[in-house]
Design an enzyme around this catalytic site. Structure first.
Site: not given
Ligand code: ADP
Ligand code: MG
Length: 613
Positions: A316, A506, A510
């Site tokens: 991730d 983390d 996920d």
């Molecule tokens: P990653 O795969 O990098 O861990 P996530 O799946 O947690 O990322 O989130 C994917 C995307 O969704 C982020 O890059 C962001 O653009 C958006 N996002 C997720 N949670 C939030 C939040 N609380 N506020 C704003 N944007 C968010």
């Molecule tokens: Mg994440």
């Protein structure tokens, strides 16, 4: 040593002396036999007794039975010294094994050495020393320098530095002042701290970790189960061969019965699979215990085995490869002022634990009036829908803007964009940037050296950001703009193509992928309950270099397990074959049983040695 082990040791020493005496006194025939019967019974009466009892219970092929038949048979064919010696060495082997097993059982928990003995709690102005289990949530505990922190909580008075090395393996202490959280199991190094507890002992970090580590022996590796099944077949087969060997050849060859019976008795002694049955779990104990010293908690032997087979590692991005603490680089409003946009964003994000949300709240720096905030919905992989001042706002990536029907546009700046819309009215965006964790590049190189064929990064972030990060760290491939469910599908596709997949995340949104992969590894789990629950292997600190270390430990453990299997089976089969042809005597059999057991146990103990990163 326990009392029982001490008693056995005394019996072993006295039986050894009596055996020497029996060998020295000048007696002949039946008298010599009686002289050896004394040490034989001293050391072997309990074996004979439980063999008889087991037969009564219908358990025939256990090792006690084998030893009883082999030694009584040796008496029958007048191999007196051998009979006494086999029983003596058998007991030495048992004694050695009980010490080794007892030691390593204790050692995983002891190695971590994090159990707090007491807590000093402030009640009615007085400091009382009590059991950590008696402290309730919300009470104030006092921590003096050098003491182990008994419960999780928040510092309300004082400042000092805290050493978490027993939990994480990380030796740098971290500074704590009023408002910071401290975790049970770490050590207060300097300063007196008053801490308001946030959990009962049973739910504290230290109790969870100890529980996890102590239960790790319940999940057996496939190879352990194989050994158990194998032992169930191996022993009866060898016993039947021994019976045939004693009865059939004498009918055809002219050799004496005594000679063939002797060969058969050697078979019986060698037929104990104890070296295998003991040393294989012991090796896993050692591997798991050794890893825990570096802050790598493995929930079972099966996961260590799986990790050693992994050829594909999927990561991730946010919080795993990057630090997950974003700095706000720019605020680009479309209709209102930058201050107003950031104000709305901070209010909308203030209840989320996502790293992006925490960074926005930090960047805002002001006080948030929580009464302005209405209903909040997290939309995993996209962002947040929040009611602020009675209006509905959407905050997140381009996918969320599409969903809201807002007329969004890209930003020319590098970094992750948080687009904001009120309903479908586009309000602008905030550009934030994350930093790579240290040692990421080196860790990817090490993974290649360890034989990992494929590294893949999966992220919900934009293509632009994903590409920039992927190029910096040297990951083999990446996929961007994935929703959590699509990450699961991506891992399932890999599994379907026959890859052995380890997923490193983390623990924040996920969890489904962590549990779907062959091995789910959670990084930076210290203080994150979600990660500790859903992962198979938990890396307590944030360091990505723990991953190649964990793989190294897994490889070494499996190598030692295989060495022991080959050693034990190899020696036993060799002695069986040589014995069938009459090329051995009872002393070989003793080596094939007890000698191999001791060598295998010592080899298994090597798993406890610390592996260099
Ligand atoms: P990653 O795969 O990098 O861990 P996530 O799946 O947690 O990322 O989130 C994917 C995307 O969704 C982020 O890059 C962001 O653009 C958006 N996002 C997720 N949670 C939030 C939040 N609380 N506020 C704003 N944007 C968010
Ligand atoms: Mg994440």
């Amino acid at each position: 040593m326990t009392k029982k082990q001490k008693k056995t040791l005394i019996r072993i020493v006295s039986a050894a002396l009596l055996t020497v005496i029996a060998a020295l006194i000048p007696l002949d025939g039946i008298w010599k036999g009686l002289a050896f019967a004394v040490p034989y019974l001293v050391i072997g009466w309990d074996v004979l007794w439980s063999a008889a009892r087991n037969i009564a219970h219908g358990q025939i092929f256990d090792e006690k039975f084998l030893m009883a038949v082999a030694t009584l048979g040796a008496f029958a064919i007048r191999e007196y010294p051998e009979a006494a010696a086999v029983m003596l060495f058998y007991q030495i082997g048992e004694w050695f094994q009980s010490i080794a097993v007892g030691k390593s059982r204790k050692s995983i928990a002891a190695l971590m050495d994090i159990r707090p003995e007491y807590a000093v709690v402030l009640r009615e102005g007085e400091e009382l020393e009590v059991d950590p289990e008696e402290v309730e949530i919300g009470e104030i505990i006092v921590l003096k320098p050098g003491e182990r922190i008994p419960l999780d909580g928040t510092v309300i008075e004082g400042a000092g530095s805290v050493d978490t090395s027993a939990l994480t393996g990380e030796s740098l202490p971290s500074d704590k002042t009023v408002g910071d959280t401290v975790l049970s199991g770490s050590i207060n190094l300097s300063g007196v701290l008053k801490v308001k507890t946030s959990s009962a002992y049973g739910e504290s970090t230290v109790a969870r970790i100890l529980e996890l580590v102590e239960n790790s022996s319940e999940k057996k590796a496939r190879i352990e189960n194989f050994i158990t099944r194998f032992a169930r077949w191996y022993t009866p087969i060898v016993v039947i061969s021994a019976a045939l060997l004693a009865v059939i050849p004498p009918l055809f060859f002219s050799k004496s019965w005594a000679d063939w019976i002797n060969r058969a008795l050697i078979f019986l002694v060698v037929s104990c699979p104890c070296a295998l049955v003991v040393s294989v779990p012991l090796s896993f104990f050692g591997g798991i215990g050794g890893a825990s010293r570096d802050g790598i908690l493995v929930k079972g032997a099966n996961y260590l085995e799986m990790l050693s087979k992994a050829d594909t590692v999927v990561f991730d991005k946010t919080g795993t490869l990057t630090q997950g603490s974003f700095a706000v680089d720019a605020v680009h409003p479309s209709e209102i002022s930058a201050e107003e946009l950031l104000d709305i964003a901070a209010a909308a994000e203030c209840y989320s634990s996502h790293p992006i949300a925490e960074s926005v709240v930090t960047a805002f720096a002001g006080d948030i009036d929580r009464s302005r905030i209405g209903e909040i919905k997290e939309i995993a992989g996209m962002g947040i829908e929040a009611q602020v001042d009675g209006k509905i706002f959407f905050l997140g990536n381009s996918k969320l803007m599409e969903k809201a029907g807002a007329d969004w546009h890209e930003c020319h700046l590098p970094g992750t964009a948080i687009h904001i819309s009120e309903g479908n009215r586009y309000m602008g965006h905030i550009i934030i940037n994350d930093q790579l964790k240290p040692e990421v590049r080196e860790s990817f190189n090490k993974l290649k050296e360890l034989g990992i064929k494929q590294t893949i990064m999966l992220t919900g972030d934009s293509e632009k950001v994903a590409k920039a990060v992927a190029e910096k760290i040297g990951v083999d491939s990446y996929r961007a703009e994935l929703l959590p469910a699509q990450k699961v599908t991506a891992v399932e596709d890999l599994l379907g193509s026959g890859a052995h997949v380890a997923f490193v995340g983390d623990g924040i949104n996920d969890a489904p992928v962590l549990s779907r992969a062959d091995v789910g590894i959670a990084m930076g789990a210290l203080g994150s309950d979600a990660a500790i629950e859903s992962a198979d292997i938990v890396i307590m600190d944030d360091r990505i270099s723990r991953l190649p270390l964990a793989i190294k430990i897994a490889h070494r453990t499996m190598r030692i397990v295989h060495e022991n299997i080959i050693l034990a089976l190899g020696v036993k089969f060799a002695i069986l074959i040589l014995s069938a042809f009459g090329l051995t005597n009872m002393w070989w059999a003793v080596f094939g049983d007890v000698g191999v057991l001791i060598v295998a146990v010592l080899n298994a103990m090597r798993c406890l040695i610390r592996v260099k990163e």
